[in-house]
Structure formats: structure tokens, C-alpha cells
Design an enzyme around this catalytic site. Sequence first.
Site, PDB file in Angstrom:
ATOM      1  N   ASP A 392       0.717  -1.238   0.087  1.00 53.31           N
ATOM      2  CA  ASP A 392      -0.056   0.049  -0.012  1.00 53.31           C
ATOM      3  C   ASP A 392       0.874   1.341  -0.024  1.00 53.31           C
ATOM      4  OD1 ASP A 392      -2.638   1.235   0.169  1.00 53.31           O
ATOM      5  OD2 ASP A 392      -2.917   0.977   2.132  1.00 53.31           O
ATOM      6  N   GLU A 395       2.555   6.919  -2.260  1.00 50.75           N
ATOM      7  CA  GLU A 395       2.363   8.210  -2.616  1.00 50.75           C
ATOM      8  C   GLU A 395       2.460   9.474  -1.661  1.00 50.75           C
ATOM      9  OE1 GLU A 395      -1.202   5.971  -3.268  1.00 50.75           O
ATOM     10  OE2 GLU A 395      -0.041   6.141  -1.300  1.00 50.75           O
ATOM     11  N   ASP A 459      -8.805   3.222  -3.938  1.00 43.77           N
ATOM     12  CA  ASP A 459      -9.906   3.262  -3.076  1.00 43.77           C
ATOM     13  C   ASP A 459     -11.216   3.737  -3.459  1.00 43.77           C
ATOM     14  OD1 ASP A 459      -8.088   2.406  -1.318  1.00 43.77           O
ATOM     15  OD2 ASP A 459      -7.496   4.148  -0.192  1.00 43.77           O
TER      16      ASP A 459
END
Length: 667
Positions: A392, A395, A459
Site C-alpha cells: 500500500d 504516494e 480506494d
Amino acid sequence: MQILTTDGGFDIVLDGRLILRHRIDAPCLFVGHGDARMDMYRGNFDIEDYVVERTPLAHAVVVGSEIGFSAASGQKTRLSLQVSGDDQNGAIAFRSEDGALNRIWIRIATEQGEHVWGGGEQMSYFDMRGRRFPLWTSEPGVGRDKTMEITFKADVSGKSGGDYWNTNYPQPTYLSSRRYALHVETTAYSAFDFRRGDFHEIEVWAIPERIEFTARPSFVSLVEAMSERFGRQPPLPEWVYNGAIIGLKDGARSFERLEAIVAAGAKVSGLWCEDWIGLRHTTFGARLFWDWKANDDRYPNLRGRIAELEERDIRFLGYVNPYLAVDGSLFPEAEAAGYFAKDENGKTALVDFGEFDCGVVDFTNSDAAAWFAERVIGKNMLDFGLSGWMADFGEYLPIDVKLSNGIDAKLMHNAWPTLWAEVNARAVASRGKTGEALFFMRAGFTGVQKHCPLLWGGDQSVDFTRHDGLVTVISGALSSGLLGNAYHHSDIGGYTSLFGNVRTAELIMRWAEMGAFTPVMRTHEGNRPRDNLQIDEDPQVLAHFARMTRVYVHLSPYLKSLVAEASTRGLPVQRPLFLHFEQDPRTYAIQDAYLYGSDLLVAPVWQAGKSEWSLYLPEGAEWVHVWSDRTFRGGQDVTVPAPFGEPPVFHRTVSEFAELFAGLRTL
């Protein structure tokens, strides 16, 4: 690449395509200086530029393959370009003659009716023509539509509403319907502006190393060239073809729920438990405990349970990200070794991730990267028995930290996802499990293709909305697939549930239908599992899901052929319609349907309350509706029934897999 001089300027041409046109009264190059303000809040960025100078470089002097630019004749050269390449591949290298420059704008020639695609993973608009796209890795935002209440509330509460251009995975690369590709080799903040009819403008907040151009006679050969340029993924693991990866985060009870799902007839390849490392509770919802090792309290005897599953050819997957919680066991180990990025005072930089603080492992430090790959992923995950994980974030690199390599964090921010992917790939390779262990990422940038074996769409909201719902996954798969990312998938049912927005049974079923026609089929409980319907909580939803897993497994011989194509040619599994029907201009702007390989056309139902669906069938083939066996000619709009379990799917009449496709009607 040719430079053709003219009175008052020059043209740069690649294989007959005009790329740059420069005239004194219409310069192609602008330079200057800007003073940017960048504020980050939990992965969301507020960015504003104050342009101190933007000067057109009207005067150009061509000497062989080099072009020197100045503002006017007799003035000092401020920027030089070196042009190189053959009739298929070209490059323009930049050399600054003025140390004060930190902004460049270059105008690329265009044609009326031109389409452009790419930009990394673009979720809202597949065809980018007519809009401006900043390219900066960030959280994509909630709702991503400034006209919606949910986006307004997200902006007010956490600066997290987002907009159409926000993406976890930007990349300064695009493909044109003129059958060429452009790539900017830079990690700086940049933007593609496709709003003008007579040129595309590329903006970079640094002097880029170069701009690369690739021309090919067809879209297929152009996509193959992109894959060769940026890297190709290994084949999907064999175990993936056994069925869906079931995402549960219910502690030891996850195993009981898995058995109930299997008993309902679902084909299962893996159990994915994000919470294998434990939970913490925040106002956003249950969050994972970011200390990357098995939590014995939440998952007693996990190593034994993993071994039991593997005997049934069901793999166990977990979760990891590149940060370490200050209250975890790994944090002091990494801090003592000096593996964290530093603040302005030379101390470990701490980042607030939403009611808990973390250190940022500095992957520009080769020792830190090696430690994370071996100590965390190698020993705590692969040696423990995990066959995959969600890798995950990526960024979130803060723009004010100090890094080991001495490069400004603003220039490393976009590069961070690729470094993160490389750490994961290194760990997998160290155990000889490349092509067997499967990790998936949402963040990306140039070069992530070489290291990351599978993308996921991030998401999405748990809804059917135009800019943050189910349909955005299709655009994300198509845009990223053109740039060498062969495999893409998403959270079945979506992820983000905020401000009373919750899943419906219809949403889960429609998402599962799409998931059956993607490289990997995987579920997710979402950020608030207790508030949202799960696949095993409604008999109708579970029966429907089980059937769609059987569809996925039934198609595995076809999917394996597509994986082989991806490995040898770099073609993505999910493809825009124009890739194989470039003679049909109507296919160029379609973003809510895709080719699954060259022989299947999938048009997922992405709106609520629909029992039939309209779509366009490309000209140049005859199409068979898989559920009714009706044949349709291409080049027309059609409407077909779309009850649950029968998403609009068509196959070519002439296909070596026609018999396999016909078998879908018997499942």
C-alpha cells in the site's frame, strides 16, 4: 527524427508526423521561474504556483542536431536542445544555459480530432483531450467531483475531496491517435494540457532530462513498444487461476467465514487478511497496526493455518506499506540504524497518518532499502508463509523531509512509488518467488511496470458515481494498460464508505460481474466493514458471487493465453476497443467497455437500477452475445438484457476460444 529548417523557424518531424513547429511569432518553447506552494495533509496535496517569469524563446539557432534558444536575436542562449533518433524512436535532450530556470513549457503540434490517452492511471477521463492533467502522485480523493456533496464534505473535513486529475499513479507519458507516444523523463511536478486545438502544452517544474518520442504503424505495435520501454511483469502465479482472493479482516474468524464462502460454491484461490498485523481504531474506522509482523492475539497459530490452506491450494495474503508506526517493534530498530528520512533538524521525521505517527523508511539509502526487503518482507512475510500482499501507499512521501541521496523531496516524491515497488520485487526475487508470490500496488510512476506485478485501482467509493465509483476502474485499467501495466484489478464492492455512503447488494453484484472478467478477482471489506454489506452476509449476494467465481475459473484457459501475450508482447489483458479496431473512430473515446484480450468484449453495468444495457460493438467483426447466443454485426449500437449474473459480454464469431465462451451459458 528530422529537423527541417524554414524561414523564421523549424519543424521537427518523426516518421512523417509533425512533432514540434517553431516560428518567431509562434514559439514552441517557454522558460521561466516559479515559486510553488505545496501543502500535504495525509496524502492529499494543495499545490499552487506563483509564476515569476514565463518568457517565450522566440529565437532559435539550428546547428546540426542542436538547437539553441534565446528570447531574441543577439541575446544569450537560455536553453539548448539536442535532437536524436531514427524514424521510429526519437529524443530531445535539454541543457539549461541559465541556472535560474526551474520552469519549462513546450508546445507539441496536434491535429483536429486527435485523441490522447495515458497519463498513468487516469480514473475519470480515458481520452484526455480537452482537459489539463497535473501529474503528481497523491491520494485520489473522495468523490472526486466538486459538484457532489460527498466531495464537499471530504474537502471540509480532511482536504480529501479530490478532483478528476487526482491519481495514485500519474506518469508523464501519453499515446496519440496519430500513432506516436510521448514520454517526459522527469520526476518533477508536471502537467499535460490538452485544452488547445492547435497544440498540446507540457509544463515541467524543472528542466527535464529529455522528452522521448515513439512512432509505430499501429496501436498494437505502439503499446508493445511502451511495454518494452518501461518493463514487463512476470506471469501471474498459477494459483491465481483457482478463483477469487477473498478479502476478510475479522481475525481468526476470517477462516470460518472463508469456509462458509467455499461451502456456498465459490471458487477460491486465496484468503487476504489485511489485519494479520493487528488493528488500531480511529475515527476514520478500523486501521491496521503498522508493524509488519504477525499478530498472535488476532491470528493465533497463523503459520499453521497458512500451511493448512496451502495444502488445499489456497494461499494466504497480507498487507504492508513503507512506513513504521512509532509504537511498533520495528520502529526503534530502524531508527537506531538511521534508516528513516530526517526532518530539518536532522532527527527522524514523523508523519501523522490519522491519529498515529510513523517514520518514513528512506529508500534512497541502499542499506535501508535492503533492510526493509530482507528484514520485513523477506523474513516476516515470505518466510512466514505469505504468498502475496497489498503493498500500500507509496504516494505519501512528505515534501519537506531530508533524504539520504541529498535530492530535494519534491523531486523524489513522484519517484517514491517506483522505489517502493523495487523494494518489494527485490524481496520476492531474493526468495526465488518471482512469478509465484503476488503483491499489488495502487501507487505508481515511471518505471513501476518493471517491478510491480499487479495494479489495483485504489480506494473507490462504495457506489456507482461517475468519478469515484465502479466505472472509474475501467478507465484506470485502460489508461495504465497502454503504458505497459498488463494486469489490473479492483476492490470488489469498492472501499471508501464515508458520510453515510454504504454498499448495496446491487453494487457488490455488479462489481463481482466485472471482476470475473479481469486478471485477478479480489474482494475487500472496505474501510468500515461493520457499516457495509459483505459478500457472505446476504444469501443472494453470496450465490451470485460464487457463480461469478466459477465464470472466472471457466475462463482461465483464455486468461492464461492473455498472460502469455502479456509476457511475450506486453499487451494488457484489458484493452481499449480501438487497440484492435483502429479503423473504427467511434471506439477512440469509449471508456466504459473494454476488450478482454482480442476476442471478448465486456461492458459492465455501472449504473444502478438497470436490467438492460446499451453499448457499441466495433465495426470489423461479428459478435455473439454469450448469454443468449445471438449474433450481432459490428458497427452499431445494441441493447441487451442485463439481469444479475449476465453482464453484457460478447465474443467474436471467429475465435479459437468460441467453444469455451459458449460454455459460460451452462454455469
